[in-house]
Design an enzyme around this catalytic site. Sequence first.
Site, PDB file in Angstrom:
ATOM      1  N   ALA A 197      24.866 -68.975  -2.064  1.00 31.15           N
ATOM      2  CA  ALA A 197      25.667 -70.081  -1.552  1.00 31.15           C
ATOM      3  C   ALA A 197      24.855 -70.878  -0.536  1.00 31.15           C
ATOM      4  O   ALA A 197      23.902 -70.366   0.057  1.00 31.15           O
ATOM      5  CB  ALA A 197      26.945 -69.557  -0.903  1.00 31.15           C
ATOM      6  N   GLY A 248      25.909 -65.553  -4.589  1.00 27.30           N
ATOM      7  CA  GLY A 248      26.682 -66.314  -5.555  1.00 27.30           C
ATOM      8  C   GLY A 248      25.934 -66.559  -6.848  1.00 27.30           C
ATOM      9  O   GLY A 248      26.547 -66.718  -7.906  1.00 27.30           O
ATOM     10  N   GLU A 269      26.479 -63.501  -8.859  1.00 27.38           N
ATOM     11  CA  GLU A 269      27.867 -63.496  -9.312  1.00 27.38           C
ATOM     12  C   GLU A 269      28.065 -64.478 -10.466  1.00 27.38           C
ATOM     13  O   GLU A 269      28.826 -64.202 -11.397  1.00 27.38           O
ATOM     14  CB  GLU A 269      28.794 -63.824  -8.146  1.00 27.38           C
ATOM     15  CG  GLU A 269      28.788 -62.736  -7.074  1.00 27.38           C
ATOM     16  CD  GLU A 269      29.919 -62.886  -6.099  1.00 27.38           C
ATOM     17  OE1 GLU A 269      30.988 -62.288  -6.330  1.00 27.38           O
ATOM     18  OE2 GLU A 269      29.735 -63.614  -5.101  1.00 27.38           O
ATOM     19  N   GLU A 295      25.104 -60.153   0.588  1.00 25.41           N
ATOM     20  CA  GLU A 295      26.120 -60.648   1.521  1.00 25.41           C
ATOM     21  C   GLU A 295      26.325 -59.735   2.726  1.00 25.41           C
ATOM     22  O   GLU A 295      26.673 -60.190   3.812  1.00 25.41           O
ATOM     23  CB  GLU A 295      27.458 -60.841   0.781  1.00 25.41           C
ATOM     24  CG  GLU A 295      27.500 -62.050  -0.131  1.00 25.41           C
ATOM     25  CD  GLU A 295      27.034 -61.747  -1.540  1.00 25.41           C
ATOM     26  OE1 GLU A 295      27.290 -62.554  -2.441  1.00 25.41           O
ATOM     27  OE2 GLU A 295      26.392 -60.684  -1.748  1.00 25.41           O
TER      28      GLU A 295
END
Length: 202
Positions: free
Chosen positions: A66, A111, A114, A134
């Site tokens: 992100a 992200g 993911e 994270e």
Amino acid sequence: MTNNTVLSRHANGVTTLTINRPEKLNALNAQVIDALSSAFAEAAEDSQTRVVVLTGAGEKAFVAGADIAELSDLDVQQAQTFVERGHALMQSIERLGKPVIAAINGFALGGGSELALACTMRIASDNAMLGLPEVKLGLIPGYGGTQRLGRIVGRGRALHMMLTGDPISADAALAAGLVSDVVAAQDLEATVDKLAARLAAG
């Protein structure tokens, strides 16, 4: 659909979506998430699209995570909305009803991992690194990665990756079943295109 953040091209039943922020290692921000959401919605409705390929621009990253700079400016409610939009995107990819191939050309972290986990198949270049770091920011994966990773590689391996935050190499990802193939970086596009053509023909 073509715009500055997500490029789209279609040929022979295959739609290729390229996240186009190489200067930011293709980091996910609100604009990218919205553009991807629109692109996958279009692919779902397009009868000419039989397969989708998802990749990142440049040679360094699929998606490096992100956009932390953008996230740091969000208040609690805005952050919650950002997570919900990302979560909805991952679900739309997973439930597309058409094969989605992640062509992982470099870093796929946070992200980015993911996003790859939501795809049907994952092919990695030999310089790829995958991980969910994270925890190093005091967070947990927010887009469903806590569930998808365990289903793919098993609970023990998933917990190790998430609780340490340590990324793994492409070869380690292959051994864990996280990706289905690892190829030389210069061969990734051709390998994925060949696979996509096979799936589209089927």
